[in-house]
Design a protein around this motif. Structure first.
Motif, mmCIF file in Angstrom:
data_model
loop_
_atom_site.group_PDB
_atom_site.id
_atom_site.type_symbol
_atom_site.label_atom_id
_atom_site.label_comp_id
_atom_site.label_asym_id
_atom_site.label_seq_id
_atom_site.Cartn_x
_atom_site.Cartn_y
_atom_site.Cartn_z
ATOM 1 N N UNK A 1 -28.395 -14.517 166.697
ATOM 2 C CA UNK A 1 -27.690 -13.369 167.291
ATOM 3 C C UNK A 1 -28.431 -12.729 168.465
ATOM 4 N N UNK A 2 -29.758 -12.861 168.502
ATOM 5 C CA UNK A 2 -30.528 -12.190 169.553
ATOM 6 C C UNK A 2 -30.797 -13.067 170.770
ATOM 7 N N UNK B 1 -29.851 -22.843 162.977
ATOM 8 C CA UNK B 1 -30.026 -22.118 164.240
ATOM 9 C C UNK B 1 -29.299 -22.850 165.360
ATOM 10 N N UNK B 2 -29.458 -24.156 165.403
ATOM 11 C CA UNK B 2 -28.790 -24.962 166.436
ATOM 12 C C UNK B 2 -27.275 -24.807 166.353
ATOM 13 N N UNK B 3 -26.725 -24.879 165.153
ATOM 14 C CA UNK B 3 -25.277 -24.749 164.985
ATOM 15 C C UNK B 3 -24.802 -23.348 165.347
ATOM 16 N N UNK B 4 -25.570 -22.339 164.944
ATOM 17 C CA UNK B 4 -25.190 -20.962 165.251
ATOM 18 C C UNK B 4 -25.214 -20.675 166.743
ATOM 19 N N UNK B 5 -26.222 -21.183 167.426
ATOM 20 C CA UNK B 5 -26.295 -20.991 168.875
ATOM 21 C C UNK B 5 -25.168 -21.728 169.581
ATOM 22 N N UNK B 6 -24.838 -22.907 169.079
ATOM 23 C CA UNK B 6 -23.764 -23.698 169.679
ATOM 24 C C UNK B 6 -22.438 -22.939 169.636
ATOM 25 N N UNK B 7 -22.201 -22.227 168.544
ATOM 26 C CA UNK B 7 -20.973 -21.431 168.433
ATOM 27 C C UNK B 7 -20.935 -20.299 169.453
ATOM 28 N N UNK B 8 -22.106 -19.886 169.929
ATOM 29 C CA UNK B 8 -22.179 -18.829 170.942
ATOM 30 C C UNK B 8 -22.264 -19.417 172.350
ATOM 31 N N UNK B 9 -22.146 -20.741 172.454
ATOM 32 C CA UNK B 9 -22.192 -21.396 173.757
ATOM 33 C C UNK B 9 -23.602 -21.615 174.282
ATOM 34 N N UNK B 10 -24.589 -21.588 173.373
ATOM 35 C CA UNK B 10 -25.982 -21.775 173.771
ATOM 36 C C UNK B 10 -26.520 -23.093 173.216
ATOM 37 N N UNK B 11 -27.400 -23.715 173.975
ATOM 38 C CA UNK B 11 -28.002 -24.983 173.562
ATOM 39 C C UNK B 11 -29.514 -24.846 173.459
ATOM 40 N N UNK B 12 -30.131 -25.690 172.627
ATOM 41 C CA UNK B 12 -31.580 -25.694 172.488
ATOM 42 C C UNK B 12 -32.214 -26.608 173.522
ATOM 43 N N UNK B 13 -33.465 -26.322 173.841
ATOM 44 C CA UNK B 13 -34.248 -27.191 174.702
ATOM 45 C C UNK B 13 -34.309 -28.587 174.078
ATOM 46 N N UNK B 14 -34.264 -29.611 174.913
ATOM 47 C CA UNK B 14 -34.275 -30.985 174.424
ATOM 48 C C UNK B 14 -35.693 -31.544 174.371
ATOM 49 N N UNK B 15 -35.889 -32.538 173.530
ATOM 50 C CA UNK B 15 -37.178 -33.207 173.449
ATOM 51 C C UNK B 15 -37.480 -33.889 174.789
ATOM 52 N N UNK B 16 -38.744 -34.128 175.041
ATOM 53 C CA UNK B 16 -39.174 -34.629 176.349
ATOM 54 C C UNK B 16 -38.819 -36.100 176.528
#
Length: 341
Positions: free
Chosen positions: A279-280, A304-319
């Protein structure tokens, strides 16, 4: 008992004036480069307006000004180095972290920006704690950062296996006593394991002591006695003052804190940690969590990944390299100014 003995030796580093204790050695024997306290002039560059440079591609730092000299380290595109001097053939002597060497000027984009964001940060009116500094995350993606130490090696490996499989890039900030303890207990280096899975690793001091009461030199020593030689670090508790700024500049490191705190160290509640992270967070956030809490599990990261995805946010990807192509590979020791998230 062996782990306890190693930890006691680490704690002695706080008062020991000279050599590093066994099991927690400086990452190299090179003395720290001259540093600048807030508002202090870089005297070594008095004759030039350039303070740093950014690499324009993958390039080696060498022991001398020529390709016939041995390689010290390989830097990826976008890595900032501190400029020391230039010779008549176009080679620059540079510092990255605590390494000093030479680079061909044609591979460098010169800049008037300081090599570390610690210098003058407080003097400029900006603050680290609470407001945070996004460090090298210049993207719209969210970086999950985990400090301190995991409870067990199996916990750590479970997370590494999951994030590699799901193409997630974390920022891991282990303390020096944690690294020494895991080397003592399991014979492995956590920084090496994380980097091999495409994860970013930054410095988090030797024993997680508040650095503000220490002198610049004493605080810098706590940054060097970690086993994590790099160009980014996180101050314990996010606590920064002029002396701490000076220490990070001395150690050749930028400061990377956070803009979202889950406060997981206070409640150690998995659901609450996940909720606050989801949420933050906003575009480009660095989220603070800890490896010894319930938020450092494959399931917590999945939620966390699924929750952010619902807000239109993505996590940093592996290198996968600076172009984000190909297979996941080992992250560089020195982070670029902008992570290829």
């Amino acid at each position: 008992m062996a782990g306890t003995a190693a930890l006691l030796l680490v704690l002695q580093a706080l008062v020991a004036p000279a050599a590093a204790p066994p099991g927690l050695k400086p990452p190299d024997a090179t003395p720290p480069s001259s540093y600048a306290a807030p508002n202090m002039v870089h005297f070594e560059l008095a004759a030039t307006k350039y303070l740093s440079a950014v690499t324009t591609g993958s390039v080696r730092v060498r022991t001398g000004p020529g390709t016939n000299y041995a390689s010290i380290t390989l830097l990826v595109e976008g890595t900032r180095v501190k400029l020391l001097k230039k010779n008549s053939k176009g080679w620059w002597q540079v510092t990255i972290g605590r390494k000093t060497g030479w680079m061909k000027g044609s591979y460098l984009k010169l800049s008037t920006k300081a090599a570390t964001n610690a210098i003058g940060y407080l003097a400029s009116g900006k603050g680290f704690e609470d407001n945070g500094d996004k460090g090298p995350n210049k993207t719209s993606r969210v970086v999950l950062t985990y400090d301190d130490c995991p409870k067990t090696l199996s916990d750590f490996n479970a997370v590494l296996k999951y994030v590699q499989a799901k193409n997630i890039g974390l920022a891991i900030a282990p303390t020096g006593d944690c690294i020494a303890d895991f080397e003592d207990r399991y014979g492995v280096n956590l920084a090496t394991l994380a980097r091999a899975k495409g994860q970013w690793v930054i410095n988090h001091s030797a024993v997680h002591q508040d650095l503000r009461p220490l002198s610049c030199a004493a605080a810098a020593r706590q940054l060097r006695l970690t086993g994590v030689s790099t160009n980014y670090g996180r101050p314990p508790h996010g606590a920064v003052d002029g002396s701490v700024e000076c220490a990070y500049a001395s150690a050749g490191m930028n400061i990377w804190t956070w803009d979202v705190s889950t406060q997981d160290w206070e409640h150690e509640n998995k659901a609450l940690t996940i909720s606050r992270a989801v949420t933050k967070a906003k575009r480009g956030s660095s989220v603070l969590m800890h490896m010894w809490t319930p938020g450092f599990t494959p399931d917590a990261i999945r939620q966390i990944k699924e929750g952010l995805s619902k807000r239109g946010l993505s996590l940093c990807r592996a290198y996968r390299g600076m172009d984000n192509a190909g297979a996941i590979t080992t992250t560089p020791r020195y982070l670029p100014d902008s992570l290829p998230c």
